[in-house]
Design a protein around this motif. Structure first.
Motif, PDB file in Angstrom:
ATOM      1  N   TRP A  10      31.357  -4.237  -7.607  1.00 68.58           N
ATOM      2  CA  TRP A  10      30.589  -3.729  -8.744  1.00 68.58           C
ATOM      3  C   TRP A  10      29.149  -4.206  -8.740  1.00 68.58           C
ATOM      4  CZ3 TRP A  10      28.988  -8.081 -11.096  1.00 68.58           C
ATOM      5  CH2 TRP A  10      29.807  -9.199 -11.028  1.00 68.58           C
ATOM      6  N   TRP A  11      28.789  -5.128  -7.871  1.00 69.21           N
ATOM      7  CA  TRP A  11      27.448  -5.724  -7.870  1.00 69.21           C
ATOM      8  C   TRP A  11      26.348  -4.678  -7.686  1.00 69.21           C
ATOM      9  CZ3 TRP A  11      25.427 -10.129  -9.350  1.00 69.21           C
ATOM     10  CH2 TRP A  11      24.173 -10.491  -8.903  1.00 69.21           C
ATOM     11  N   GLU A  12      26.545  -3.728  -6.812  1.00 63.96           N
ATOM     12  CA  GLU A  12      25.524  -2.713  -6.545  1.00 63.96           C
ATOM     13  C   GLU A  12      25.352  -1.738  -7.705  1.00 63.96           C
ATOM     14  OE1 GLU A  12      23.336  -2.670  -4.144  1.00 63.96           O
ATOM     15  OE2 GLU A  12      24.227  -4.500  -3.353  1.00 63.96           O
ATOM     16  N   GLN A  13      26.298  -1.680  -8.620  1.00 60.60           N
ATOM     17  CA  GLN A  13      26.194  -0.770  -9.751  1.00 60.60           C
ATOM     18  C   GLN A  13      25.335  -1.342 -10.871  1.00 60.60           C
ATOM     19  OE1 GLN A  13      30.263  -0.028 -10.784  1.00 60.60           O
ATOM     20  NE2 GLN A  13      30.680   1.057  -8.885  1.00 60.60           N
ATOM     21  N   TRP A  14      25.054  -2.634 -10.847  1.00 61.38           N
ATOM     22  CA  TRP A  14      24.236  -3.259 -11.882  1.00 61.38           C
ATOM     23  C   TRP A  14      22.767  -3.099 -11.541  1.00 61.38           C
ATOM     24  CZ3 TRP A  14      26.099  -8.501 -14.128  1.00 61.38           C
ATOM     25  CH2 TRP A  14      27.372  -8.342 -14.646  1.00 61.38           C
ATOM     26  N   PRO A  17      17.492  -6.233 -12.903  1.00 61.14           N
ATOM     27  CA  PRO A  17      17.274  -7.310 -13.882  1.00 61.14           C
ATOM     28  C   PRO A  17      18.562  -8.048 -14.253  1.00 61.14           C
ATOM     29  CG  PRO A  17      16.048  -5.368 -14.537  1.00 61.14           C
ATOM     30  CD  PRO A  17      16.914  -4.964 -13.383  1.00 61.14           C
ATOM     31  N   GLN A  18      19.664  -7.322 -14.360  1.00 57.94           N
ATOM     32  CA  GLN A  18      20.929  -7.967 -14.679  1.00 57.94           C
ATOM     33  C   GLN A  18      21.420  -8.813 -13.500  1.00 57.94           C
ATOM     34  OE1 GLN A  18      20.118  -4.954 -15.665  1.00 57.94           O
ATOM     35  NE2 GLN A  18      20.754  -4.721 -17.784  1.00 57.94           N
ATOM     36  N   GLN A  19      21.190  -8.341 -12.283  1.00 59.04           N
ATOM     37  CA  GLN A  19      21.567  -9.133 -11.112  1.00 59.04           C
ATOM     38  C   GLN A  19      20.770 -10.438 -11.085  1.00 59.04           C
ATOM     39  OE1 GLN A  19      20.960  -6.696  -7.651  1.00 59.04           O
ATOM     40  NE2 GLN A  19      22.741  -5.414  -8.054  1.00 59.04           N
TER      41      GLN A  19
END
Length: 60
Positions: A10-14, A17-19
């Motif tokens: 799911w990391w690439e969907q954020w 700025p949230q990452q």
């Protein structure tokens, strides 16, 4: 590149700025763990003691 397989799917969907916020909060947490577990003085702890604690606690 070596750590890429360890990222959750799911990391690439954020958005970026949230990452960045998740990484920053993780670093703050690691700093806090090192300070409390080992008693090592850390940069964030020194910054907290130097002035941030007074700024946050003064109004209360």
């Amino acid at each position: 590149m070596l750590l890429a397989p360890l990222r959750p799917a799911w990391w690439e969907q954020w958005p970026r700025p949230q990452q960045a916020a998740i990484v920053a909060l993780g670093l703050v947490a690691m700093d806090d763990v090192a300070q409390h577990a080992f008693g090592w003085p850390t940069p964030l702890d020194q910054l907290w003691k130097a002035g941030l604690r007074g700024v946050i606690h003064a109004p209360f």
